[in-house]
Design a protein around this motif. Structure first.
Motif, mmCIF file in Angstrom:
data_model
loop_
_atom_site.group_PDB
_atom_site.id
_atom_site.type_symbol
_atom_site.label_atom_id
_atom_site.label_comp_id
_atom_site.label_asym_id
_atom_site.label_seq_id
_atom_site.Cartn_x
_atom_site.Cartn_y
_atom_site.Cartn_z
ATOM 1 N N PHE A 90 0.855 -1.276 -0.388
ATOM 2 C CA PHE A 90 0.198 -0.176 0.012
ATOM 3 C C PHE A 90 1.059 1.333 -0.010
ATOM 4 C CE2 PHE A 90 0.767 -0.768 4.304
ATOM 5 C CZ PHE A 90 0.972 0.154 5.507
ATOM 6 N N LEU A 91 0.374 2.694 -0.541
ATOM 7 C CA LEU A 91 1.269 3.716 -0.163
ATOM 8 C C LEU A 91 -0.011 4.543 0.702
ATOM 9 C CD1 LEU A 91 2.775 5.621 -2.050
ATOM 10 C CD2 LEU A 91 1.259 5.577 -2.983
ATOM 11 N N THR A 92 1.329 4.990 0.936
ATOM 12 C CA THR A 92 0.902 6.783 1.913
ATOM 13 C C THR A 92 1.731 7.654 1.461
ATOM 14 O OG1 THR A 92 2.138 5.916 3.776
ATOM 15 C CG2 THR A 92 0.033 5.248 3.666
ATOM 16 N N THR A 93 1.179 9.206 1.902
ATOM 17 C CA THR A 93 2.104 9.855 1.737
ATOM 18 C C THR A 93 1.550 11.297 3.312
ATOM 19 O OG1 THR A 93 2.473 11.959 0.333
ATOM 20 C CG2 THR A 93 0.556 10.982 -0.058
ATOM 21 N N HIS A 94 2.537 12.101 2.936
ATOM 22 C CA HIS A 94 2.174 13.409 3.816
ATOM 23 C C HIS A 94 2.626 14.332 3.613
ATOM 24 C CE1 HIS A 94 5.786 12.218 6.144
ATOM 25 N NE2 HIS A 94 6.016 13.909 6.638
ATOM 26 N N VAL A 95 2.441 15.549 3.769
ATOM 27 C CA VAL A 95 3.060 17.295 3.027
ATOM 28 C C VAL A 95 3.733 17.693 4.775
ATOM 29 C CG1 VAL A 95 3.137 19.383 1.949
ATOM 30 C CG2 VAL A 95 1.608 17.075 1.087
ATOM 31 N N LEU A 96 5.179 18.544 4.087
ATOM 32 C CA LEU A 96 5.324 18.873 5.686
ATOM 33 C C LEU A 96 6.060 20.793 4.766
ATOM 34 C CD1 LEU A 96 7.178 16.794 7.945
ATOM 35 C CD2 LEU A 96 5.146 17.352 7.984
ATOM 36 N N ASP A 97 5.679 21.357 5.334
ATOM 37 C CA ASP A 97 5.440 22.666 5.306
ATOM 38 C C ASP A 97 7.404 23.146 5.383
ATOM 39 O OD1 ASP A 97 6.128 25.625 5.199
ATOM 40 O OD2 ASP A 97 4.116 25.933 4.661
ATOM 41 N N THR A 98 8.122 23.218 5.163
ATOM 42 C CA THR A 98 9.571 23.295 6.142
ATOM 43 C C THR A 98 9.696 24.810 6.150
ATOM 44 O OG1 THR A 98 10.914 22.960 3.435
ATOM 45 C CG2 THR A 98 10.789 20.957 4.988
ATOM 46 N N ALA A 99 9.120 25.687 5.261
ATOM 47 C CA ALA A 99 9.228 27.060 5.388
ATOM 48 C C ALA A 99 8.657 27.397 7.195
ATOM 49 C CB ALA A 99 8.565 28.015 4.146
ATOM 50 N N ARG A 100 7.489 26.995 6.774
ATOM 51 C CA ARG A 100 6.904 27.237 8.175
ATOM 52 C C ARG A 100 6.975 26.621 9.907
ATOM 53 N NH1 ARG A 100 0.869 27.986 6.399
ATOM 54 N NH2 ARG A 100 0.542 28.074 8.560
ATOM 55 N N GLY A 101 7.457 25.433 8.783
ATOM 56 C CA GLY A 101 7.896 24.177 10.163
ATOM 57 C C GLY A 101 6.955 23.603 10.362
ATOM 58 N N CYS A 102 5.191 23.400 10.224
ATOM 59 C CA CYS A 102 4.386 22.278 10.204
ATOM 60 C C CYS A 102 3.945 22.008 9.571
ATOM 61 C CB CYS A 102 3.464 23.328 10.268
ATOM 62 S SG CYS A 102 2.696 24.636 9.482
ATOM 63 N N PRO A 103 3.223 20.951 9.145
ATOM 64 C CA PRO A 103 2.286 20.492 8.560
ATOM 65 C C PRO A 103 1.624 20.730 7.355
ATOM 66 C CG PRO A 103 1.483 19.189 10.161
ATOM 67 C CD PRO A 103 2.095 19.833 10.694
ATOM 68 N N ALA A 104 1.122 20.419 6.128
ATOM 69 C CA ALA A 104 0.299 20.797 5.470
ATOM 70 C C ALA A 104 -1.008 20.992 5.103
ATOM 71 C CB ALA A 104 1.003 20.976 4.154
ATOM 72 N N GLU A 105 -1.975 21.194 5.572
ATOM 73 C CA GLU A 105 -3.235 21.219 5.402
ATOM 74 C C GLU A 105 -3.653 21.449 4.302
ATOM 75 O OE1 GLU A 105 -7.804 21.052 8.179
ATOM 76 O OE2 GLU A 105 -5.817 22.288 8.991
ATOM 77 N N GLY A 106 -4.478 20.342 4.062
ATOM 78 C CA GLY A 106 -5.610 21.208 2.571
ATOM 79 C C GLY A 106 -4.878 21.178 1.508
ATOM 80 N N VAL A 107 -3.619 19.996 0.842
ATOM 81 C CA VAL A 107 -3.277 19.967 -0.269
ATOM 82 C C VAL A 107 -3.474 18.931 -0.798
ATOM 83 C CG1 VAL A 107 -0.910 19.252 -1.257
ATOM 84 C CG2 VAL A 107 -0.788 20.618 0.258
ATOM 85 N N VAL A 108 -3.896 19.399 -2.438
ATOM 86 C CA VAL A 108 -4.662 18.575 -3.076
ATOM 87 C C VAL A 108 -3.600 17.451 -3.537
ATOM 88 C CG1 VAL A 108 -6.318 18.186 -4.996
ATOM 89 C CG2 VAL A 108 -6.523 19.742 -3.602
#
Length: 118
Positions: free
Chosen positions: A5-23
């Protein structure tokens, strides 16, 4: 027998937080053919609520994740002048084994990176 199976996530390295709402769109790639097989949106933790490619639909092959980072950067006030330096970020990768693959995106307005996570 293991199931892939495949999972993913997005982190905002400029703000130092998870990136919510990325399609995120997932494509199966075969030669010059791209077939969209899934779509998800990141939650408050920067993750999708479920695997973007669950075990029952997993097949070895070549895939491409398209992260709609530009929309996130605009919404978070980080967008520069149009056209954005980074808008849609494609990551093409292969999955050869029936196992867990994790492909995250670390994003900022002017750079990104990825790796095979766990």
């Amino acid at each position: 027998m293991a199931e892939g199976f495949l999972t993913t996530h997005v982190l905002d390295t400029a703000r130092g937080c998870p990136a919510e709402g990325v399609v995120i769109w997932l494509y199966h790639v075969s030669g010059n053919s791209h077939r969209k097989i899934a779509e998800a949106v990141t939650n408050v933790d920067g993750r999708t609520d479920a695997p973007i490619l669950p075990a029952g639909k997993f097949r070895p092959g070549t895939y491409e994740l398209i992260f709609h980072a530009g929309d996130y950067l605009r919404a978070s006030g980080q967008a520069g002048a149009e056209p954005l330096f980074l808008d849609q970020v494609p990551i093409r990768f292969g999955m050869a084994e029936e196992t867990h693959y994790h492909v995250p995106l670390l994003i900022s307005p002017y750079g990104y990176s990825t790796y095979r996570g766990s």
